[in-house]
Design a protein around this motif. Structure first.
Motif, short mmCIF file in Angstrom:
data_model
loop_
_atom_site.label_atom_id
_atom_site.label_comp_id
_atom_site.label_asym_id
_atom_site.label_seq_id
_atom_site.Cartn_x
_atom_site.Cartn_y
_atom_site.Cartn_z
N TYR A 77 -7.28 16.52 -1.54
CA TYR A 77 -7.65 17.84 -1.01
C TYR A 77 -8.14 18.66 -2.19
CZ TYR A 77 -7.30 21.51 2.61
OH TYR A 77 -7.58 22.46 3.56
N SER A 78 -9.33 19.23 -2.08
CA SER A 78 -9.94 19.86 -3.26
C SER A 78 -9.59 21.33 -3.41
CB SER A 78 -11.46 19.67 -3.23
OG SER A 78 -12.02 20.24 -2.07
N LYS A 329 -14.62 24.87 -5.72
CA LYS A 329 -14.00 23.70 -5.09
C LYS A 329 -14.01 23.89 -3.57
CE LYS A 329 -10.08 26.29 -6.68
NZ LYS A 329 -9.36 26.54 -7.91
N GLY A 330 -13.14 23.15 -2.88
CA GLY A 330 -13.01 23.35 -1.45
C GLY A 330 -14.14 22.78 -0.62
N THR A 331 -14.77 21.70 -1.10
CA THR A 331 -15.78 21.01 -0.31
C THR A 331 -15.37 19.54 -0.14
OG1 THR A 331 -17.22 20.14 -2.07
CG2 THR A 331 -17.52 22.46 -1.44
N GLU A 394 -7.62 -8.58 -11.51
CA GLU A 394 -8.58 -8.20 -10.49
C GLU A 394 -7.83 -7.47 -9.37
OE1 GLU A 394 -11.89 -8.58 -10.33
OE2 GLU A 394 -11.89 -9.36 -12.38
N ALA A 395 -8.53 -6.55 -8.74
CA ALA A 395 -7.91 -5.87 -7.61
C ALA A 395 -7.53 -6.88 -6.55
CB ALA A 395 -8.87 -4.84 -7.03
N PRO A 396 -6.29 -6.86 -6.08
CA PRO A 396 -5.87 -7.83 -5.06
C PRO A 396 -6.69 -7.68 -3.79
CG PRO A 396 -3.99 -6.64 -6.00
CD PRO A 396 -5.22 -5.96 -6.48
N SER A 397 -6.74 -8.73 -3.01
CA SER A 397 -7.51 -8.69 -1.76
C SER A 397 -6.96 -7.64 -0.81
CB SER A 397 -7.48 -10.07 -1.09
OG SER A 397 -6.14 -10.46 -0.81
N THR A 398 -5.69 -7.28 -1.00
CA THR A 398 -5.07 -6.26 -0.14
C THR A 398 -5.35 -4.84 -0.63
OG1 THR A 398 -3.03 -6.47 -1.43
CG2 THR A 398 -3.21 -7.77 0.60
N TRP A 399 -6.06 -4.69 -1.76
CA TRP A 399 -6.28 -3.37 -2.32
C TRP A 399 -7.20 -2.56 -1.41
CZ3 TRP A 399 -3.89 -0.56 -5.74
CH2 TRP A 399 -4.50 0.62 -6.19
N LYS A 400 -6.86 -1.30 -1.24
CA LYS A 400 -7.72 -0.41 -0.46
C LYS A 400 -9.07 -0.29 -1.15
CE LYS A 400 -5.48 3.43 -2.81
NZ LYS A 400 -4.55 4.54 -2.68
N ASP A 401 -10.13 -0.25 -0.38
CA ASP A 401 -11.45 -0.15 -0.97
C ASP A 401 -12.08 1.22 -0.71
OD1 ASP A 401 -11.85 -0.35 1.70
OD2 ASP A 401 -13.19 -2.08 1.64
N ALA A 402 -11.23 2.20 -0.49
CA ALA A 402 -11.74 3.54 -0.20
C ALA A 402 -10.71 4.59 -0.58
CB ALA A 402 -12.09 3.66 1.29
N SER A 403 -11.21 5.81 -0.82
CA SER A 403 -10.35 6.98 -1.05
C SER A 403 -10.61 7.98 0.06
CB SER A 403 -10.66 7.61 -2.41
OG SER A 403 -10.35 6.73 -3.46
N PHE A 404 -9.55 8.71 0.44
CA PHE A 404 -9.63 9.62 1.57
C PHE A 404 -9.27 11.04 1.13
CE2 PHE A 404 -8.69 5.39 3.01
CZ PHE A 404 -9.53 5.21 4.10
N SER A 405 -10.09 11.99 1.56
CA SER A 405 -9.85 13.40 1.26
C SER A 405 -10.11 14.21 2.52
CB SER A 405 -10.76 13.89 0.13
OG SER A 405 -10.68 13.05 -1.01
N GLN A 406 -9.69 15.46 2.50
CA GLN A 406 -9.92 16.31 3.65
C GLN A 406 -9.96 17.76 3.22
OE1 GLN A 406 -5.73 14.99 5.07
NE2 GLN A 406 -6.19 16.79 6.33
#
Length: 562
Positions: A77-78, A329-331, A394-406
């Motif tokens: 959250y920015s 910020k805030g975008t 190496e990043a494990p196959s279970t590693w998240k491939d994204a970041s989430f913000s709101q």
């Protein structure tokens, strides 16, 4: 099974795997550092020498040579209080329900006994000290810097208020450096290290600058002689809904900016002369903070604690400096959400000078520090331990491939009710949906998507802020499949995981149990004009199967940005 159904099932399975904490995930046992030093910097964008920019930050650059630098780290959250409440509890903003400056995370039902990051180490017998701006100060940390988190008296600079105000957005002052609040906070951190060096400690230092107003000693302005370069791209993205736009109200609150009578709405309204002035002052304030970080790290080394202390340097969110014609910020855009994150783990030689491009979140800091210290990671944490990446794996196959913000937009001229902007950042794309959100009940109405954004980051050089978020591709039918994939990923993360009560986080439903409708097609959205209505007729009677909520939610008073 349709392609979209397949994607939703896959996303749900990915989520369930994400909720399983990694315990001792490194390939071989390592001796754990005894101490932790957490350095939190306010509003610091990764426009530093360590990230390939020509700005004076030699101390951070030297630290980066001994640490792992995460080049794709993002806040959740920015804005200050929501971001800090998130990474210090290890929970997403949708779980903490902190979206402003006046909501205390412990007032959220189910979180009154939440264990914060410093509190975790306190419970393990560490001496825990803090100073400056770690939690957001005031109501959002209970009015006492969340006293449950500390064993030592919390330090606040006595000169804090005398170096703030709304008269001017920046000021180069002739006062001795020792009179500046961040200098005093750094001095207190040094005193705490000297005092606590004979036992296990967790020390958190929060530096206020380069937060507005940009106030710093005069000599730092001389490091940036005129002329000062403007942002590489000072135009808003094309085909952008007005709800996504920030009118940078925080900056407009300073009298020198208010006197400019800048237009509101999308457009580059800041005069070039003022833009150059603000950019120069921001960098000068950053250089001043860099020197305070250098003082603390030098003392850590002098005390012989550098080989026994895990050190983390991070910023709570980024900051627009005229990029994309935005300020502050805030975008949901890249400049506001990409952050500084560096971790030095002396027990892992692989961290020294490592540059890690894997997508990570500030949410991951809490479980990482717990893991480095060889404690069991609490199952309720919503981030992941970064220790495999720190170990050079190496990043494990279970590693998240994204970041989430709101980010939450309250009712304004462009929306008759609040909208939540949910955004997902992958290696190649940023995708955002603006969705009708009920602040009284915590309901997200996924059938009332008001605007969509899609930005292509595949050729992003990462050294030009806002470079890849110039053209909104959401309405381009050539990217329909990409939109479907990213929407499935975004909705699974935000509606299934984050809206769920804290005690249910380890028992996430499968995609068959989550019945959110897909987003509208490009032809069903107007992405370049104001939002006239937050929902379709009758949407207030939408069934609970398409609306997720966090039961029993209570809210504090609406707050501003900081």
């Amino acid at each position: 099974m349709s392609r979209l159904s397949f994607l939703r099932v896959g996303a749900a399975l990915l989520l369930v795997v994400q909720l399983i904490p990694w315990h001792n995930a490194h390939s071989a046992p390592v001796s754990s550092p005894s101490n932790v030093l957490l350095m939190v910097v306010d509003d610091l964008r990764p426009e530093l020498a360590a990230y390939g920019f020509n700005h004076s930050s030699p101390n951070i650059q030297d630290f980066a040579k001994t640490a792992a630098l995460f080049n794709s780290a993002y806040c959740q959250y920015s804005i200050c209080a929501p971001s800090r409440s998130s990474f210090l509890t290890g929970l997403r903003p949708q779980t903490t329900q902190v979206f402003d400056l006046n909501t205390y995370f412990r007032s959220t039902p189910g979180l009154d006994n939440a264990v914060t990051l410093p509190q975790f180490f306190k419970n393990k017998g560490y001496r825990v000290a803090g100073g400056g701006k770690v939690f957001h100060q005031g109501v959002s940390s209970g009015g006492d810097e969340d006293s449950a988190s500390w064993t030592e008296p919390y330090y606040t600079s006595p000169n804090g208020r005398s170096f703030t105000g709304k008269a001017v957005s920046w000021e180069a002052r002739a006062d001795p450096e020792s009179e500046f609040p961040d200098y005093q906070v750094a001095s207190n951190t040094i005193e705490q290290m000297r005092s606590l060096k004979h036992g296990k400690f967790f020390i958190a230092m929060g530096l206020h600058k380069p937060h507005l107003p940009f106030v710093f000693p005069q000599s730092y302005l001389d490091r940036y002689p005129l002329p000062v370069a403007l942002a590489d791209d000072t135009s808003p993205p094309t085909d952008l809904s007005n709800i996504a736009w920030s009118n940078y109200a925080e900056l407009r609150g300073y009298q020198d900016i208010a006197n400019l009578n800048l237009r509101r709405g999308q457009g580059n309204w800041m005069p070039d002369s003022k833009a150059a002035e603000l950019r120069r002052a921001y960098w000068a304030a950053t250089s001043f903070v860099d020197d305070q970080i250098g003082r603390v790290l030098t003392e850590l080394r002098t005390l012989g604690l550098d080989q026994n202390t895990t050190v983390v340097l991070l910023s709570d969110h980024g900051w627009h400096l005229g990029d994309m014609a935005e300020w502050g910020k805030g975008t949901t855009f890249e400049p506001a959400n990409r952050v500084v994150l560096m971790i030095r783990d002396p027990s892992r030689s692989t961290t020294a000078g490592a540059r890690i491009s894997t997508n990570v979140e500030l949410l991951d800091v809490y479980p990482t520090l717990v893991d480095i210290a060889n404690y069991e990671i609490p199952a309720t944490l919503q981030g992941k331990s970064l220790t495999p990446l720190l170990s050079g794996e190496e990043a494990p196959s279970t590693w998240k491939d994204a970041s989430f913000s709101q980010i939450l937009r309250a009712s304004n001229a462009f929306a008759s009710s609040p909208l939540m902007g949910y955004t997902v950042r992958t290696e190649s794309w940023r995708y955002t949906e603006w969705v009708s959100y009920d602040t009284a009940t915590g309901l997200t109405d996924w059938d009332a998507v008001q605007s969509v954004e899609l930005f292509d980051h595949r050729d992003d050089p990462r050294t030009i802020f806002g470079y890849s978020e110039r053209v909104n591709l959401a309405a381009d039918t050539n990217y329909h499949t990409v939109r479907e994939e990213l929407s499935a990923l975004l909705r699974t993360q935000t509606s299934v995981n984050a809206d769920m009560p804290i005690h249910e986080l380890t028992d996430a439903p499968t995609s068959e149990e989550s019945t959110s409708s897909p987003p509208p097609t490009p032809s069903e959205l107007v992405t370049s004009s104001p939002v006239e209505s937050p929902s379709q007729p009758g949407s207030t009677a939408s069934s609970e199967t398409t609306r997720q909520r966090r039961p029993g939610r209570r809210r504090g008073k609406k707050g501003g940005r900081s």
